[in-house]
Design an enzyme around this catalytic site. Structure first.
Site, PDB file in Angstrom:
ATOM      1  N   ASP A 259       0.746  -1.218  -0.073  1.00 47.36           N
ATOM      2  CA  ASP A 259       0.029  -0.002  -0.181  1.00 47.36           C
ATOM      3  C   ASP A 259       0.749   1.304  -0.254  1.00 47.36           C
ATOM      4  O   ASP A 259       0.141   2.234   0.213  1.00 47.36           O
ATOM      5  CB  ASP A 259      -0.862   0.167   1.131  1.00 47.36           C
ATOM      6  CG  ASP A 259      -2.194  -0.906   1.021  1.00 47.36           C
ATOM      7  OD1 ASP A 259      -2.777  -0.663   0.176  1.00 47.36           O
ATOM      8  OD2 ASP A 259      -2.345  -1.707   1.909  1.00 47.36           O
TER       9      ASP A 259
ATOM     10  N   GLU B 131      -0.376   9.486   1.336  1.00 45.13           N
ATOM     11  CA  GLU B 131      -1.079  10.221   2.304  1.00 45.13           C
ATOM     12  C   GLU B 131      -1.176   9.966   3.817  1.00 45.13           C
ATOM     13  O   GLU B 131      -1.325  10.691   4.688  1.00 45.13           O
ATOM     14  CB  GLU B 131      -2.526  10.344   1.793  1.00 45.13           C
ATOM     15  CG  GLU B 131      -3.547  11.467   2.567  1.00 45.13           C
ATOM     16  CD  GLU B 131      -4.781  11.322   2.346  1.00 45.13           C
ATOM     17  OE1 GLU B 131      -5.380  12.769   1.906  1.00 45.13           O
ATOM     18  OE2 GLU B 131      -5.686  10.567   1.914  1.00 45.13           O
ATOM     19  N   ASP B 132      -1.392   8.571   3.788  1.00 45.48           N
ATOM     20  CA  ASP B 132      -1.763   8.000   5.108  1.00 45.48           C
ATOM     21  C   ASP B 132      -0.414   7.997   6.002  1.00 45.48           C
ATOM     22  O   ASP B 132      -0.738   7.576   7.352  1.00 45.48           O
ATOM     23  CB  ASP B 132      -2.216   6.515   4.970  1.00 45.48           C
ATOM     24  CG  ASP B 132      -3.568   6.418   4.271  1.00 45.48           C
ATOM     25  OD1 ASP B 132      -4.309   7.262   4.427  1.00 45.48           O
ATOM     26  OD2 ASP B 132      -3.649   5.674   3.492  1.00 45.48           O
TER      27      ASP B 132
ATOM     28  N   ARG C 251       1.186  -1.519   7.392  1.00 44.62           N
ATOM     29  CA  ARG C 251       1.559  -0.328   6.603  1.00 44.62           C
ATOM     30  C   ARG C 251       2.720   0.437   7.529  1.00 44.62           C
ATOM     31  O   ARG C 251       3.133   1.695   7.270  1.00 44.62           O
ATOM     32  CB  ARG C 251       0.389   0.492   6.481  1.00 44.62           C
ATOM     33  CG  ARG C 251      -0.759  -0.173   5.554  1.00 44.62           C
ATOM     34  CD  ARG C 251      -1.646   0.713   4.840  1.00 44.62           C
ATOM     35  NE  ARG C 251      -0.810   1.840   4.074  1.00 44.62           N
ATOM     36  CZ  ARG C 251      -1.462   2.880   3.412  1.00 44.62           C
ATOM     37  NH1 ARG C 251      -2.590   2.947   3.770  1.00 44.62           N
ATOM     38  NH2 ARG C 251      -0.762   3.758   2.949  1.00 44.62           N
TER      39      ARG C 251
ATOM     40  N   ARG D 204      -9.153   2.969  11.502  1.00 41.35           N
ATOM     41  CA  ARG D 204      -7.925   3.141  11.352  1.00 41.35           C
ATOM     42  C   ARG D 204      -7.251   4.148  12.289  1.00 41.35           C
ATOM     43  O   ARG D 204      -5.928   4.152  12.665  1.00 41.35           O
ATOM     44  CB  ARG D 204      -7.588   3.652   9.827  1.00 41.35           C
ATOM     45  CG  ARG D 204      -7.778   2.425   8.803  1.00 41.35           C
ATOM     46  CD  ARG D 204      -6.661   1.491   8.800  1.00 41.35           C
ATOM     47  NE  ARG D 204      -7.060   0.457   7.897  1.00 41.35           N
ATOM     48  CZ  ARG D 204      -6.847   0.349   6.459  1.00 41.35           C
ATOM     49  NH1 ARG D 204      -5.844   1.509   6.237  1.00 41.35           N
ATOM     50  NH2 ARG D 204      -7.139  -0.817   5.943  1.00 41.35           N
TER      51      ARG D 204
ATOM     52  N   HIS E 214     -11.992   5.938   5.286  1.00 43.40           N
ATOM     53  CA  HIS E 214     -11.615   7.116   5.799  1.00 43.40           C
ATOM     54  C   HIS E 214     -12.578   8.559   5.943  1.00 43.40           C
ATOM     55  O   HIS E 214     -13.338   8.373   5.147  1.00 43.40           O
ATOM     56  CB  HIS E 214     -10.252   7.530   5.274  1.00 43.40           C
ATOM     57  CG  HIS E 214      -8.915   6.552   5.516  1.00 43.40           C
ATOM     58  ND1 HIS E 214      -8.247   6.330   4.345  1.00 43.40           N
ATOM     59  CD2 HIS E 214      -8.453   6.180   6.643  1.00 43.40           C
ATOM     60  CE1 HIS E 214      -6.941   5.638   4.793  1.00 43.40           C
ATOM     61  NE2 HIS E 214      -7.115   5.388   5.937  1.00 43.40           N
TER      62      HIS E 214
ATOM     63  N   CYS F 165      -4.899  10.316  -1.702  1.00 42.00           N
ATOM     64  CA  CYS F 165      -4.185   9.335  -0.787  1.00 42.00           C
ATOM     65  C   CYS F 165      -2.839   9.012  -1.344  1.00 42.00           C
ATOM     66  O   CYS F 165      -1.904   8.503  -1.042  1.00 42.00           O
ATOM     67  CB  CYS F 165      -4.928   8.090  -0.650  1.00 42.00           C
ATOM     68  SG  CYS F 165      -5.452   7.088  -2.010  1.00 42.00           S
TER      69      CYS F 165
HETATM   70  C1  CIR Z   1      -5.525   0.650   2.676  1.00 37.62           C
HETATM   71  O1  CIR Z   1      -6.379   0.086   3.048  1.00 37.62           O
HETATM   72  O2  CIR Z   1      -4.819   1.104   3.616  1.00 37.62           O
HETATM   73  C2  CIR Z   1      -5.260   0.815   1.476  1.00 37.62           C
HETATM   74  N1  CIR Z   1      -5.525  -0.313   0.621  1.00 37.62           N
HETATM   75  C3  CIR Z   1      -5.883   2.282   0.824  1.00 37.62           C
HETATM   76  C4  CIR Z   1      -5.521   3.353   1.337  1.00 37.62           C
HETATM   77  C5  CIR Z   1      -6.199   4.548   0.800  1.00 37.62           C
HETATM   78  N2  CIR Z   1      -5.717   5.622   1.421  1.00 37.62           N
HETATM   79  C6  CIR Z   1      -6.372   6.849   1.672  1.00 37.62           C
HETATM   80  O3  CIR Z   1      -7.535   6.951   0.835  1.00 37.62           O
HETATM   81  N3  CIR Z   1      -6.204   7.840   2.158  1.00 37.62           N
END
Ligand code: CIR
Length: 259
Positions: free
Chosen positions: A60, A65-66, A85, A130, A160, A248
């Site tokens: 991922d 962004e995360d 992650r 999350r 999110h 993201c």
């Molecule tokens: C996840 O589930 O963490 C990733 N497959 C997708 C993350 C997407 N992040 C976002 O929209 N900020």
């Protein structure tokens, strides 16, 4: 004026985390081309793009962004809610640490950048699977000296907060009301609703007064354009299969203020 940090698509993307979308085959070569076009679109909107190399061990990791939050005054390394992650942010944090003082969310706080929507000095944070209360409390403490308030917003049936709501103009939010358990924190904004046929359509990246937006939501796109919003579209179908969207795939930083 803007810098965007991005990361190339991992060859392992098909092993991504999925919460609310079914697993479907992902065409990695196409995902890479779409991601490259996304970076070029950011450039066309005036961003300097810093593209980090792919991380094969982290499916991922394209979703930068995360792993961090960036404010004018400070950057914050998050602690993503999904264990798979944690660790994918190191190179991103290194870049950010050269541009801003860098703080960190510590265990047992969890926070995904996708849950954090900053509007002026108000920071809205999703109450999601999350991001937990400890993460929000730490964020509140880190940002208070810079004059930001942090407000929790309950989401439902989505990954999110920014799956449910993003900012598309100074006073306007694009929203899927079905995915907000409580929209009252946003009462002072004008709300543009996604078309009911396009539930994933509330995620837009705002660069200055323009937005970057997926091309697969034509009905909501028409609503945005009818508001006079300048929209550039991109095809991100393969990233959407990994439950990604447009916000993201980048971290946006203001690198200077207009003269
Ligand atoms: C996840 O589930 O963490 C990733 N497959 C997708 C993350 C997407 N992040 C976002 O929209 N900020």
């Amino acid at each position: 004026m803007w810098t965007a940090i991005t990361r190339e698509v991992s060859p392992a993307l098909a092993g991504c985390e999925l919460s609310f979308v079914p697993r479907n085959p992902i065409d990695i070569a196409l995902a890479r081309r779409q991601h490259a076009a996304y970076c070029r679109a950011l450039e066309s909107l005036g961003c300097d793009v810093i593209e980090l190399p792919a991380l094969p061990g982290y499916p991922d990791s394209v979703f930068v962004e995360d792993v961090a939050l960036v404010f004018d005054e400070v950057a914050i390394a998050t602690r993503p809610g999904a264990k798979s992650r944690r660790g994918e942010g190191d190179a991103v944090h290194e870049v950010l640490g050269s541009l801003r003082p860098l703080s960190r969310i510590q265990a047992h706080g969890t926070l995904d950048g996708g849950d954090v929507l900053r509007i002026g000095k108000r920071v809205f944070v999703g109450i999601s699977a999350r991001s937990n209360e400890a993460g929000r409390a730490q964020l509140r403490k880190l940002l208070a000296p810079h004059g930001y308030t942090v407000e929790g917003v309950a989401t439902r049936e989505c990954l999110h907060l920014k799956s449910a709501v993003t900012q598309v103009a100074d006073d306007m939010l694009l929203v899927n009301p079905a995915w907000l358990a409580d929209a009252s924190p946003f009462a002072s904004f004008r709300m543009l609703e996604v078309d009911p046929d396009e539930e994933h359509a509330a995620n837009a990246v705002r660069v200055g007064n323009a937005i970057l937006y997926p091309d697969c939501f034509p009905k909501t796109l028409a609503r945005l354009r009818a508001q006079g919003i300048h929209v550039t579209t991109v095809d991100v179908s393969e990233l959407q299969k990994a439950e990604g969207a447009v916000t993201c795939c980048s971290l946006l930083l203001r690198t200077s203020t207009p003269a």
